[in-house]
Design an enzyme around this catalytic site. Structure first.
Site, PDB file in Angstrom:
ATOM      1  N   LYS A  31      99.056  62.907 -52.460  1.00 57.33           N
ATOM      2  CA  LYS A  31     100.238  63.759 -52.603  1.00 57.33           C
ATOM      3  C   LYS A  31     101.153  63.228 -53.712  1.00 57.33           C
ATOM      4  O   LYS A  31     101.611  63.998 -54.560  1.00 57.33           O
ATOM      5  CB  LYS A  31     100.986  63.821 -51.253  1.00 57.33           C
ATOM      6  CG  LYS A  31     102.191  64.732 -51.250  1.00 57.33           C
ATOM      7  CD  LYS A  31     102.480  65.264 -49.857  1.00 57.33           C
ATOM      8  CE  LYS A  31     103.099  64.242 -48.930  1.00 57.33           C
ATOM      9  NZ  LYS A  31     104.494  63.883 -49.298  1.00 57.33           N
ATOM     10  N   SER A  32     101.414  61.938 -53.717  1.00 61.67           N
ATOM     11  CA  SER A  32     102.321  61.374 -54.733  1.00 61.67           C
ATOM     12  C   SER A  32     101.758  61.586 -56.138  1.00 61.67           C
ATOM     13  O   SER A  32     102.487  61.954 -57.062  1.00 61.67           O
ATOM     14  CB  SER A  32     102.486  59.866 -54.501  1.00 61.67           C
ATOM     15  OG  SER A  32     103.147  59.634 -53.288  1.00 61.67           O
ATOM     16  N   ARG A  80     103.146  64.141 -59.348  1.00 61.69           N
ATOM     17  CA  ARG A  80     103.433  63.595 -60.678  1.00 61.69           C
ATOM     18  C   ARG A  80     102.532  64.227 -61.735  1.00 61.69           C
ATOM     19  O   ARG A  80     102.968  64.440 -62.877  1.00 61.69           O
ATOM     20  CB  ARG A  80     103.276  62.067 -60.641  1.00 61.69           C
ATOM     21  CG  ARG A  80     104.453  61.404 -59.890  1.00 61.69           C
ATOM     22  CD  ARG A  80     104.093  60.022 -59.401  1.00 61.69           C
ATOM     23  NE  ARG A  80     105.217  59.314 -58.797  1.00 61.69           N
ATOM     24  CZ  ARG A  80     105.625  59.464 -57.526  1.00 61.69           C
ATOM     25  NH1 ARG A  80     105.032  60.346 -56.719  1.00 61.69           N
ATOM     26  NH2 ARG A  80     106.631  58.744 -57.063  1.00 61.69           N
ATOM     27  N   GLY A 113     110.530  66.115 -49.979  1.00 64.47           N
ATOM     28  CA  GLY A 113     111.508  65.178 -50.531  1.00 64.47           C
ATOM     29  C   GLY A 113     111.112  64.701 -51.921  1.00 64.47           C
ATOM     30  O   GLY A 113     111.962  64.501 -52.790  1.00 64.47           O
ATOM     31  N   ASP A 130     104.753  55.462 -45.167  1.00 65.98           N
ATOM     32  CA  ASP A 130     104.405  56.742 -44.534  1.00 65.98           C
ATOM     33  C   ASP A 130     103.415  56.585 -43.379  1.00 65.98           C
ATOM     34  O   ASP A 130     103.097  57.564 -42.695  1.00 65.98           O
ATOM     35  CB  ASP A 130     103.783  57.687 -45.575  1.00 65.98           C
ATOM     36  CG  ASP A 130     104.831  58.201 -46.555  1.00 65.98           C
ATOM     37  OD1 ASP A 130     106.028  58.214 -46.205  1.00 65.98           O
ATOM     38  OD2 ASP A 130     104.445  58.586 -47.672  1.00 65.98           O
ATOM     39  N   ARG A 173     103.353  64.290 -40.396  1.00 73.05           N
ATOM     40  CA  ARG A 173     102.707  63.050 -39.930  1.00 73.05           C
ATOM     41  C   ARG A 173     102.890  62.845 -38.422  1.00 73.05           C
ATOM     42  O   ARG A 173     102.065  62.224 -37.767  1.00 73.05           O
ATOM     43  CB  ARG A 173     103.217  61.852 -40.736  1.00 73.05           C
ATOM     44  CG  ARG A 173     102.906  62.018 -42.232  1.00 73.05           C
ATOM     45  CD  ARG A 173     102.959  60.737 -43.021  1.00 73.05           C
ATOM     46  NE  ARG A 173     103.159  61.003 -44.435  1.00 73.05           N
ATOM     47  CZ  ARG A 173     102.205  61.360 -45.299  1.00 73.05           C
ATOM     48  NH1 ARG A 173     100.957  61.474 -44.895  1.00 73.05           N
ATOM     49  NH2 ARG A 173     102.482  61.602 -46.569  1.00 73.05           N
TER      50      ARG A 173
HETATM   51  C1  S3P Z   1     106.875  59.100 -52.218  1.00 72.02           C
HETATM   52  C2  S3P Z   1     107.632  58.019 -51.869  1.00 72.02           C
HETATM   53  C3  S3P Z   1     107.970  57.656 -50.493  1.00 72.02           C
HETATM   54  C4  S3P Z   1     107.129  58.418 -49.469  1.00 72.02           C
HETATM   55  C5  S3P Z   1     106.931  59.839 -49.823  1.00 72.02           C
HETATM   56  C6  S3P Z   1     106.292  59.980 -51.198  1.00 72.02           C
HETATM   57  C7  S3P Z   1     106.620  59.364 -53.649  1.00 72.02           C
HETATM   58  O1  S3P Z   1     109.341  57.941 -50.249  1.00 72.02           O
HETATM   59  O2  S3P Z   1     107.693  58.305 -48.186  1.00 72.02           O
HETATM   60  O3  S3P Z   1     106.095  60.469 -48.871  1.00 72.02           O
HETATM   61  O4  S3P Z   1     105.716  60.166 -53.970  1.00 72.02           O
HETATM   62  O5  S3P Z   1     107.316  58.784 -54.493  1.00 72.02           O
HETATM   63  P1  S3P Z   1     110.473  56.870 -50.648  1.00 72.02           P
HETATM   64  O6  S3P Z   1     110.254  56.571 -52.057  1.00 72.02           O
HETATM   65  O7  S3P Z   1     111.792  57.548 -50.433  1.00 72.02           O
HETATM   66  O8  S3P Z   1     110.261  55.712 -49.715  1.00 72.02           O
END
Ligand code: S3P
Length: 434
Positions: A22-23, A27, A94, A316, A391
């Site tokens: 996902k991250s 990006r 988020g 996570d 989750r």
């Molecule tokens: C993420 C960073 C994490 C994670 C989120 C994805 C990211 O949050 O919990 O699911 O892709 O940068 P934090 O950076 O606020 O800890």
């Protein structure tokens, strides 16, 4: 919204490929949308969170579409982002909200950000403060969504000492820093995931990682990579089938192509300390990220203490790990978990309340959880409240695979944010979820 129940399953077996990280997927879309030229991406997570990012980047001028197995992103390049005519709806995500604020900060546009009930509760001041120092302007009632950001073509570079470790905050500042005058740098208490730093290099940009800070030069232009970007399987999504296989006695499950970036592997280190039988096969590097196939067999687990310094590399994964701990023998303890309270739900409280309802003995602290494992799964037989948190939903379906009484979740909708096809994939392995 529909309920789902998981029933005791004796054995999971087979080979699966979990969805893309996902991250990295967020990006890849964001960098592709900013770059000059066309970026091709394979293995992109087609979950709702990433689709929210894609819709937002389209609303600001990028062309993003799927052609056969590849996603094509035609970036705005030198032309820059255009003023979105509609509010950017970031759903549950988020990462979309915070990284996009960093991106919008550097362009002379105004964008309205909104999200679902879960995202609208999450703190945004952590990005509003540094981006305001750089010259962006925010209108928000209480530091939460909905809000409006007005960016600037004349951002100031800053050095920012982050009060918390957060890849989202770090990335927002570095992305704004790409458009600022001078060198922008950040320092975080413990290193968080470094996908932004790695992906910048793939797009012809650069940042410098010093022992005490990460710095980025302003005025960099990004260009689409010549080669297709390959997104590895998400180690955070893999956590659910991995723990399900560990908890169901005779299981033997292989997960192919799982990303093992060292800033993401805390869960796997912890599970092995707990006695998990996990083999890392065929380790290789794909597109700048470590990847391996994981072979997981049913294991007898014991409780451990998780060192607080490890938390950022598994931030996570605690919901899934708490389920493993609830079935392990002996005491499990983790602290330094303040950030769990501000994820898609308050994950400390949500997990503690739902585990208690399933018969687990535990103590919830301000930033910690202690679980008294008996070496046997708890009784189950409860309906877990998921609070729009993917989750939490997957964690309780995994728990129900080994409890004597079924475990139900109140709402399966959120699973699609990160793991579309989760239930079908688990049932193909032999799970009973319906
Ligand atoms: C993420 C960073 C994490 C994670 C989120 C994805 C990211 O949050 O919990 O699911 O892709 O940068 P934090 O950076 O606020 O800890």
């Amino acid at each position: 919204m529909s309920q789902l129940s998981a029933q005791r399953t004796t054995r999971l077996s087979g080979t699966i490929r979990v969805p893309g990280d996902k991250s990295i997927s967020h990006r890849a879309i964001m960098f592709g949308a900013l770059a000059e030229g066309t970026t091709r991406i394979r293995g992109l997570l087609e979950g709702e969170d990433v689709l929210s990012t894609a819709a937002a980047m389209r609303a600001m001028g990028a062309r993003i579409e799927k052609q056969d197995a590849e996603w094509m992103v035609e970036g705005v390049g030198q032309k820059g982002l255009s003023q979105p005519e509609i509010p950017l709806d970031l759903g549950n995500s988020g990462t979309s909200a915070r990284l996009l604020m960093g991106i919008c900060a550097g362009y002379p546009i105004s964008a309205r950000f909104k999200g679902d009930a879960s995202l609208s509760k999450r703190p945004m001041k952590r990005v509003i403060d540094p981006l305001t120092q750089m010259g962006a302007h925010f209108e928000s009632i209480d530091g939460r969504l909905p809000l409006t950001i007005t960016g600037s073509a004349d951002l100031r570079a800053i050095h920012y000492d982050m009060p918390i470790s957060s890849a989202q905050v770090k990335s927002a500042i570095l992305l704004a820093g790409l458009r600022a005058r001078g060198i922008t740098s950040v320092r975080e208490p413990k290193p968080s995931r470094d996908h932004t730093e790695r992906m910048l290099a793939a797009f012809g940009g650069a940042c410098t990682v010093y022992p005490d800070r990460i710095a980025v030069d302003g005025g960099q232009t990004l260009s689409a990579p010549a080669e297709t970007l390959h997104v590895p399987g998400d180690p955070s999504s893999a956590a659910f089938p991995v723990i399900a296989a560990l908890l169901t006695e005779n299981s033997d499950v292989t997960l192919t192509n799982i990303g093992l970036n060292p800033t993401r592997t805390g869960l796997y280190t912890t599970l092995i300390e707990m006695g998990a039988d996990i083999a890392f096969l065929n380790e290789r590097k794909i597109g700048g990220e470590m990847v391996a196939d994981l072979r997981v067999r049913g294991s007898k687990l014991r409780g451990v203490t998780v060192p607080p310094g490890r938390v950022p590399s598994m931030v996570d994964e605690f919901p899934a790990l708490f389920v493993a701990a609830a079935c392990a023998e002996g005491e499990f303890f983790a602290d330094g978990l303040d950030e769990l309270r501000v994820k898609e739900s308050d994950r400390l409280k949500t997990m503690a309340d739902n585990l208690k309802a399933c018969g687990v003995e535990l103590e919830e602290g301000a930033n910690s959880l202690r679980i008294y494992g008996t070496g046997k799964p708890p009784k189950g037989g409860a309906t877990a409240q998921t609070h729009l948190d993917h989750r939490i939903a997957m964690s309780f379906l995994v728990l129900g695979l080994c409890t004597p009484e079924p475990v139900t979740i109140d709402d399966d909708h959120a699973i699609a944010t990160s793991f579309p096809g989760f239930v079908a994939m688990m049932n193909d392995l032999g799970a009973k979820i319906s």
